[in-house]
Write a protein that holds these residues in place. Structure first.
Motif, PDB file in Angstrom:
ATOM      1  N   VAL A 292       0.835  -1.205   0.000  1.00  0.00           N
ATOM      2  CA  VAL A 292       0.000   0.000   0.000  1.00  0.00           C
ATOM      3  C   VAL A 292       0.866   1.249   0.000  1.00  0.00           C
ATOM      4  CG1 VAL A 292      -1.848   1.263   1.185  1.00  0.00           C
ATOM      5  CG2 VAL A 292      -1.760  -1.233   1.335  1.00  0.00           C
ATOM      6  N   ILE A 293       0.470   2.226  -0.816  1.00  0.00           N
ATOM      7  CA  ILE A 293       1.015   3.576  -0.700  1.00  0.00           C
ATOM      8  C   ILE A 293      -0.096   4.454  -0.147  1.00  0.00           C
ATOM      9  CG2 ILE A 293       2.032   5.553  -1.902  1.00  0.00           C
ATOM     10  CD1 ILE A 293       3.806   3.015  -1.965  1.00  0.00           C
ATOM     11  N   TRP A 294       0.132   5.025   1.015  1.00  0.00           N
ATOM     12  CA  TRP A 294      -0.842   5.917   1.644  1.00  0.00           C
ATOM     13  C   TRP A 294      -0.430   7.370   1.414  1.00  0.00           C
ATOM     14  CZ3 TRP A 294      -4.976   3.514   3.933  1.00  0.00           C
ATOM     15  CH2 TRP A 294      -4.819   2.210   4.419  1.00  0.00           C
ATOM     16  N   GLY A 295      -1.413   8.227   1.102  1.00  0.00           N
ATOM     17  CA  GLY A 295      -1.186   9.665   1.165  1.00  0.00           C
ATOM     18  C   GLY A 295      -0.760  10.326  -0.117  1.00  0.00           C
ATOM     19  N   ASN A 296       0.268  11.129  -0.015  1.00  0.00           N
ATOM     20  CA  ASN A 296       0.697  12.018  -1.089  1.00  0.00           C
ATOM     21  C   ASN A 296       1.794  11.357  -1.925  1.00  0.00           C
ATOM     22  OD1 ASN A 296       0.805  14.373  -2.585  1.00  0.00           O
ATOM     23  ND2 ASN A 296       1.678  15.646  -0.964  1.00  0.00           N
ATOM     24  N   HIS A 297       1.810  11.671  -3.217  1.00  0.00           N
ATOM     25  CA  HIS A 297       2.954  11.246  -4.051  1.00  0.00           C
ATOM     26  C   HIS A 297       4.073  12.259  -3.804  1.00  0.00           C
ATOM     27  CE1 HIS A 297       5.440   9.854  -7.290  1.00  0.00           C
ATOM     28  NE2 HIS A 297       5.358  11.002  -7.928  1.00  0.00           N
ATOM     29  N   SER A 298       4.707  12.104  -2.649  1.00  0.00           N
ATOM     30  CA  SER A 298       5.759  13.031  -2.216  1.00  0.00           C
ATOM     31  C   SER A 298       6.616  12.298  -1.207  1.00  0.00           C
ATOM     32  CB  SER A 298       5.139  14.275  -1.559  1.00  0.00           C
ATOM     33  OG  SER A 298       4.713  13.977  -0.236  1.00  0.00           O
ATOM     34  N   SER A 299       7.572  12.994  -0.645  1.00  0.00           N
ATOM     35  CA  SER A 299       8.459  12.341   0.326  1.00  0.00           C
ATOM     36  C   SER A 299       7.775  12.096   1.673  1.00  0.00           C
ATOM     37  CB  SER A 299       9.727  13.178   0.535  1.00  0.00           C
ATOM     38  OG  SER A 299       9.392  14.462   0.990  1.00  0.00           O
ATOM     39  N   THR A 300       6.502  12.528   1.841  1.00  0.00           N
ATOM     40  CA  THR A 300       5.764  12.191   3.075  1.00  0.00           C
ATOM     41  C   THR A 300       4.918  10.933   2.918  1.00  0.00           C
ATOM     42  OG1 THR A 300       3.734  13.442   2.570  1.00  0.00           O
ATOM     43  CG2 THR A 300       5.544  14.654   3.648  1.00  0.00           C
ATOM     44  N   GLN A 301       4.829  10.389   1.701  1.00  0.00           N
ATOM     45  CA  GLN A 301       4.007   9.194   1.487  1.00  0.00           C
ATOM     46  C   GLN A 301       4.415   8.090   2.453  1.00  0.00           C
ATOM     47  OE1 GLN A 301       5.734   6.356  -1.660  1.00  0.00           O
ATOM     48  NE2 GLN A 301       6.027   8.383  -2.564  1.00  0.00           N
ATOM     49  N   PHE A 302       3.480   7.169   2.711  1.00  0.00           N
ATOM     50  CA  PHE A 302       3.781   6.037   3.576  1.00  0.00           C
ATOM     51  C   PHE A 302       3.689   4.738   2.778  1.00  0.00           C
ATOM     52  CE2 PHE A 302       1.970   3.105   7.081  1.00  0.00           C
ATOM     53  CZ  PHE A 302       3.207   2.526   7.278  1.00  0.00           C
ATOM     54  N   PRO A 303       4.838   4.205   2.340  1.00  0.00           N
ATOM     55  CA  PRO A 303       4.856   2.873   1.724  1.00  0.00           C
ATOM     56  C   PRO A 303       4.725   1.825   2.837  1.00  0.00           C
ATOM     57  CG  PRO A 303       6.832   4.173   1.188  1.00  0.00           C
ATOM     58  CD  PRO A 303       6.167   4.816   2.349  1.00  0.00           C
ATOM     59  N   ASP A 304       3.669   1.032   2.763  1.00  0.00           N
ATOM     60  CA  ASP A 304       3.288   0.148   3.865  1.00  0.00           C
ATOM     61  C   ASP A 304       3.301  -1.297   3.385  1.00  0.00           C
ATOM     62  OD1 ASP A 304       2.067  -1.113   5.994  1.00  0.00           O
ATOM     63  OD2 ASP A 304       0.140  -0.067   5.804  1.00  0.00           O
ATOM     64  N   GLY A 305       4.234  -2.060   3.916  1.00  0.00           N
ATOM     65  CA  GLY A 305       4.329  -3.474   3.539  1.00  0.00           C
ATOM     66  C   GLY A 305       3.562  -4.403   4.454  1.00  0.00           C
TER      67      GLY A 305
END
Length: 333
Positions: A182-195
């Motif tokens: 899952v990628i949560w949030g913004n397409h930016s360096s604050t995004q949360f890649p969640d495994g």
């Protein structure tokens, strides 16, 4: 063969489009039996370059490509289109912050939203690739009130693909064996890649959780997250230009799944207008895990979010609220 559909790509003389147009025209996105007419939009100074792109498309002799409409006029570009890849935007250059992009790009997406509203098919599926993609998608939707808001999405599939590739490399399996990252949030360096919701099919044939396959929660919460968050900047540092081939592939993946649906038991990440799911801010374009059926996406519900995840979602949500405020101030809304 069915009737041709009309598909627009903006920034059509640019780097991402150079890879994307071939994928679309040869049938990778809409299917091997779907003829299409490509509408190519770019700014007047790029019309000479665009002419060369049109020549190359002709020289590819692609059976599905029934016509090409190169133009600098948004009204002509968006007329009757059922799918829109909004790639054209002021590019992010080395040393640039995303906020530096907002001012010029918000104005571009206002104009394109108005043109979509007047000229596109009312069920057009819009994918915003040009950065800052989430906020550009929000602004675009605001200026196309006759088109459903759920038809405006932002691309976080590139981040998802990057994350899948990192997991696959870490556990030494083919990338196709990794899903539900899952990628949560913004397409930016604050995004949360969640495994933490992901699955891996191991060489033994057994499917296990990403956490079990990796066996290192500290890595999943630090190096993995930071690598995906900063991958775009790393590509810029190496190429001296932003991601193009991988961005084109991700745009194709996003639209293909939107038109054809997600496989059973799998979800993908898309930036969509938030309904407040998972305690996220409403009325921003936020990346969620979604399943797609009959060209309609639905946010996956009831995934467990731990304290670390909650903190990460709040950070990226706050950034999106700030971007929205700045964008609305620029357009005087």
């Amino acid at each position: 063969m069915s009737e041709p559909i009309r598909v627009v790509v903006t920034g059509a003389a640019g780097q991402i489009a150079y890879s994307l147009l071939y994928m679309i025209a040869k049938g990778d996105v809409f299917g091997p039996n779907q003829p299409l007419i490509l509408h190519l939009l770019d700014i007047p100074p790029m019309m000479g370059v665009l002419e060369g792109v049109v020549m190359e498309l002709a020289d590819c002799a692609l059976p599905l490509l029934r016509g090409v409409v190169p133009t600098a006029d948004p009204a002509e570009a968006f007329k009757g289109v059922v799918a829109a890849f909004l790639v054209g935007a002021m590019p992010r250059k080395q040393g640039m912050e995303r906020k530096d992009l907002l001012s010029a790009n918000v104005k571009i997406f206002k104009v394109q939203g108005e043109a979509l509203d007047k000229h596109a098919d009312k069920n057009v599926k819009v994918l915003v690739v040009g950065n800052p993609a989430n906020t550009n998608a929000l602004i675009c939707s605001r200026f196309a009130p006759s088109i459903p808001r759920e038809n405006f999405t932002a691309m976080t599939r590139l981040d998802q693909n990057r994350a899948q590739a990192q997991i696959a490399a870490r556990v030494n399996v083919p990338v196709a064996n990794v899903n539900n990252i899952v990628i949560w949030g913004n397409h930016s360096s604050t995004q949360f890649p969640d495994g933490s919701h992901g699955q891996v099919k191991m060489d033994s044939g057994k499917t296990v959780s990403v956490r079990e396959a990796v066996g290192d929660d500290a890595w999943l919460r630090s190096i993995f997250v930071e690598t995906v968050q900063k991958r775009g900047a790393a590509v810029i540092n190496a190429r001296k230009m932003s991601s193009a081939m991988s961005a084109a592939k991700a745009a194709g993946d996003h639209m293909k799944d939107w038109f054809h649906g997600t496989p059973a038991g799998q979800f993908v990440s898309m930036g969509v207008v938030s309904d407040g799911s998972y305690g996220t801010p409403k009325d921003v374009v936020f990346s969620f895990p979604v399943v797609i059926k009959n060209k309609k996406w639905e946010i996956v519900k009831n995934l467990q979010i731990d304290d670390f995840g909650r903190k990460m979602l709040d950070i990226t949500g706050k950034e999106l609220e700030e971007e929205r405020g700045e964008a609305l101030a620029i357009i005087g809304a």
